[in-house]
Write an enzyme that holds these catalytic residues in place. Structure first.
Site, PDB file in Angstrom:
ATOM      1  N   GLY A 111     -74.250 -40.365 -41.839  1.00  0.00           N
ATOM      2  CA  GLY A 111     -75.078 -39.393 -42.550  1.00  0.00           C
ATOM      3  C   GLY A 111     -76.361 -39.036 -41.803  1.00  0.00           C
ATOM      4  O   GLY A 111     -76.919 -37.960 -42.023  1.00  0.00           O
ATOM      5  N   GLU A 134     -67.973 -43.830 -39.259  1.00  0.00           N
ATOM      6  CA  GLU A 134     -67.371 -44.031 -40.589  1.00  0.00           C
ATOM      7  C   GLU A 134     -65.992 -44.686 -40.534  1.00  0.00           C
ATOM      8  O   GLU A 134     -65.641 -45.462 -41.421  1.00  0.00           O
ATOM      9  CB  GLU A 134     -67.277 -42.694 -41.334  1.00  0.00           C
ATOM     10  CG  GLU A 134     -68.603 -42.208 -41.902  1.00  0.00           C
ATOM     11  CD  GLU A 134     -69.423 -41.391 -40.922  1.00  0.00           C
ATOM     12  OE1 GLU A 134     -69.130 -41.404 -39.703  1.00  0.00           O
ATOM     13  OE2 GLU A 134     -70.377 -40.737 -41.376  1.00  0.00           O
TER      14      GLU A 134
HETATM   15  N1  CAA Z   1     -76.679 -48.672 -45.201  1.00  0.00           N
HETATM   16  C1  CAA Z   1     -77.365 -49.682 -45.792  1.00  0.00           C
HETATM   17  N2  CAA Z   1     -78.134 -50.556 -45.100  1.00  0.00           N
HETATM   18  C2  CAA Z   1     -78.182 -50.393 -43.751  1.00  0.00           C
HETATM   19  C3  CAA Z   1     -77.494 -49.372 -43.082  1.00  0.00           C
HETATM   20  C4  CAA Z   1     -76.717 -48.476 -43.868  1.00  0.00           C
HETATM   21  N3  CAA Z   1     -76.067 -47.432 -43.342  1.00  0.00           N
HETATM   22  N4  CAA Z   1     -77.739 -49.473 -41.757  1.00  0.00           N
HETATM   23  C5  CAA Z   1     -78.554 -50.537 -41.602  1.00  0.00           C
HETATM   24  N5  CAA Z   1     -78.826 -51.090 -42.807  1.00  0.00           N
HETATM   25  C6  CAA Z   1     -79.670 -52.265 -43.097  1.00  0.00           C
HETATM   26  C7  CAA Z   1     -78.962 -53.560 -42.731  1.00  0.00           C
HETATM   27  O1  CAA Z   1     -78.075 -53.948 -43.730  1.00  0.00           O
HETATM   28  C8  CAA Z   1     -80.146 -54.472 -42.549  1.00  0.00           C
HETATM   29  O2  CAA Z   1     -80.601 -54.855 -43.825  1.00  0.00           O
HETATM   30  P1  CAA Z   1     -80.862 -56.446 -44.166  1.00  0.00           P
HETATM   31  O3  CAA Z   1     -81.982 -56.808 -43.241  1.00  0.00           O
HETATM   32  O4  CAA Z   1     -81.235 -56.411 -45.600  1.00  0.00           O
HETATM   33  O5  CAA Z   1     -79.592 -57.135 -43.844  1.00  0.00           O
HETATM   34  C9  CAA Z   1     -81.211 -53.574 -41.952  1.00  0.00           C
HETATM   35  O6  CAA Z   1     -80.828 -52.234 -42.257  1.00  0.00           O
HETATM   36  C10 CAA Z   1     -81.318 -53.675 -40.440  1.00  0.00           C
HETATM   37  O7  CAA Z   1     -80.016 -53.427 -39.904  1.00  0.00           O
HETATM   38  P2  CAA Z   1     -79.282 -54.435 -38.870  1.00  0.00           P
HETATM   39  O8  CAA Z   1     -79.759 -55.836 -39.076  1.00  0.00           O
HETATM   40  O9  CAA Z   1     -77.821 -54.170 -38.966  1.00  0.00           O
HETATM   41  O10 CAA Z   1     -79.865 -53.895 -37.498  1.00  0.00           O
HETATM   42  P3  CAA Z   1     -79.155 -53.989 -36.065  1.00  0.00           P
HETATM   43  O11 CAA Z   1     -80.201 -53.585 -35.083  1.00  0.00           O
HETATM   44  O12 CAA Z   1     -78.480 -55.288 -35.873  1.00  0.00           O
HETATM   45  O13 CAA Z   1     -78.013 -52.855 -36.087  1.00  0.00           O
HETATM   46  C11 CAA Z   1     -77.120 -50.672 -36.553  1.00  0.00           C
HETATM   47  C12 CAA Z   1     -78.374 -51.494 -36.207  1.00  0.00           C
HETATM   48  C13 CAA Z   1     -76.165 -50.629 -35.369  1.00  0.00           C
HETATM   49  C14 CAA Z   1     -77.586 -49.246 -36.867  1.00  0.00           C
HETATM   50  C15 CAA Z   1     -76.421 -51.298 -37.786  1.00  0.00           C
HETATM   51  O14 CAA Z   1     -77.387 -51.489 -38.812  1.00  0.00           O
HETATM   52  C16 CAA Z   1     -75.305 -50.468 -38.352  1.00  0.00           C
HETATM   53  O15 CAA Z   1     -74.223 -50.434 -37.797  1.00  0.00           O
HETATM   54  N6  CAA Z   1     -75.576 -49.754 -39.472  1.00  0.00           N
HETATM   55  C17 CAA Z   1     -74.549 -48.995 -40.151  1.00  0.00           C
HETATM   56  C18 CAA Z   1     -74.262 -47.692 -39.425  1.00  0.00           C
HETATM   57  C19 CAA Z   1     -73.158 -46.932 -40.125  1.00  0.00           C
HETATM   58  O16 CAA Z   1     -72.022 -47.397 -40.209  1.00  0.00           O
HETATM   59  N7  CAA Z   1     -73.478 -45.732 -40.631  1.00  0.00           N
HETATM   60  C20 CAA Z   1     -72.522 -44.900 -41.329  1.00  0.00           C
HETATM   61  C21 CAA Z   1     -72.627 -45.129 -42.806  1.00  0.00           C
HETATM   62  S1  CAA Z   1     -71.359 -44.331 -43.718  1.00  0.00           S
HETATM   63  C22 CAA Z   1     -71.836 -42.718 -43.807  1.00  0.00           C
HETATM   64  O17 CAA Z   1     -72.877 -42.338 -43.324  1.00  0.00           O
HETATM   65  C23 CAA Z   1     -70.871 -41.817 -44.506  1.00  0.00           C
HETATM   66  C24 CAA Z   1     -71.221 -40.396 -44.498  1.00  0.00           C
HETATM   67  O18 CAA Z   1     -70.709 -39.627 -43.728  1.00  0.00           O
HETATM   68  C25 CAA Z   1     -72.158 -39.857 -45.455  1.00  0.00           C
END
Ligand code: CAA
Length: 260
Positions: A111, A134
């Protein structure tokens, strides 16, 4: 209007909107989406800015996607509704009459990339990362990613990015034409402000008409697009800004545009 997840500042008719959930890497939960929707409803109904910049708080993320923690209870129907809600908000951004710049300061995933693509163009920090991951979650992009990415960079590259779910550098995104410019991380907002300042010097009315011609024309065939361009070109000729701009050129002075 007061928001909990958005910060908004205005300087010299340039707005800076910051998505502000640093602890969750600015992930778009229901509250952020609702607040973004309200923000653009208000902005689009009474424009007094020349340009808007959207960025993310902190130095790690622009927006790390939709909020995954809110997804456990989502089913087929509520999933489709969530996509429609996000798509509507992002459409309001695309429909915003003034230029909207995405200042991508870190992760723009899912997103987050979809939000950036709803803006008019993307300026990225050299530390920014882009992707639509995703499929790693058993999902597909739902806030416009499957449609806007192919329009930005072509169908084949969009399919590769979506099917791999891989994360790419800012430079790679620039090579593909997704990002307009990559700048050193510490200079990102300065660069976006400089671009916005150039825009504020021009006729606000002409800038809006030109944005409409490109945005609306992109979805038309060339003949229809040219018809739209001619109509908007005509509208520009009936403006006070056109009289001022042409007179200023002839009189060798700086124009003072009123936006009318
Ligand atoms: N939703 C909710 N929380 C999220 C998040 C997300 N998309 N991305 C990161 N966070 C949160 C983590 O859960 C973490 O929270 P806690 O400390 O409470 O555990 C905090 O943010 C910090 O994140 P990380 O510890 O994971 O940080 P990192 O540096 O190790 O990794 C990252 C960074 C690679 C961006 C990893 O956080 C990640 O992969 N995030 C998810 C990315 C993702 O998959 N996005 C797509 C979502 S689905 C979508 O967007 C559908 C659509 O089309 C609308």
């Amino acid at each position: 209007m007061k928001f909990e997840t958005l910060e908004f500042d205005v300087k010299d008719r340039i707005g800076v909107l910051t998505i502000s959930r640093t602890q969750a890497l600015n992930a778009l939960n229901a509250q952020v989406l609702t607040e973004l929707g309200l923000f653009f409803e208000e902005l689009n109904s009474k424009i007094d800015l020349c340009c808007l910049i959207i960025t993310g708080s902190g130095d790690k993320a622009f927006v790390a996607g939709a909020d995954i923690k809110e997804m456990s209870a989502v089913d087929k129907n509520s999933g489709a509704e969530a996509a429609q809600k996000g798509q509507k908000v992002f459409q309001a951004i695309e429909d915003c009459p003034i230029p909207v710049i995405a200042a991508v300061n870190g992760f723009a995933l899912g997103g987050g990339l979809e939000l950036a693509m709803a803006c008019d163009f993307i300026i990225a920090s050299d530390l920014a990362k882009f992707g639509l991951p995703e499929v790693s979650l058993g999902l597909i992009p739902g806030y416009g990613g499957t449609q806007r990415l192919s329009r930005y960079i072509g169908k084949a590259k969009a399919k590769m990015i979506i099917a791999t779910g891989d994360i790419y550098s800012a430079q790679k995104a620039k090579d593909w034409g997704l990002v307009a410019e990559v700048v050193e991380a510490g200079l990102l907002l300065e660069k976006c402000m400089a671009i916005a300042k150039s825009i504020t010097k021009r006729s606000p009315l002409a800038v809006r008409l030109a944005k409409r011609a490109v945005t609306d024309g992109f979805e038309l065939n060339q003949a229809e697009g040219l018809e739209l361009e001619a109509e908007l070109f005509g509208q520009a000729f009936s403006s006070e800004d056109k009289t001022e701009g042409v007179n200023a050129f002839i009189e060798k002075r700086e124009p003072k545009f009123s936006g009318k």
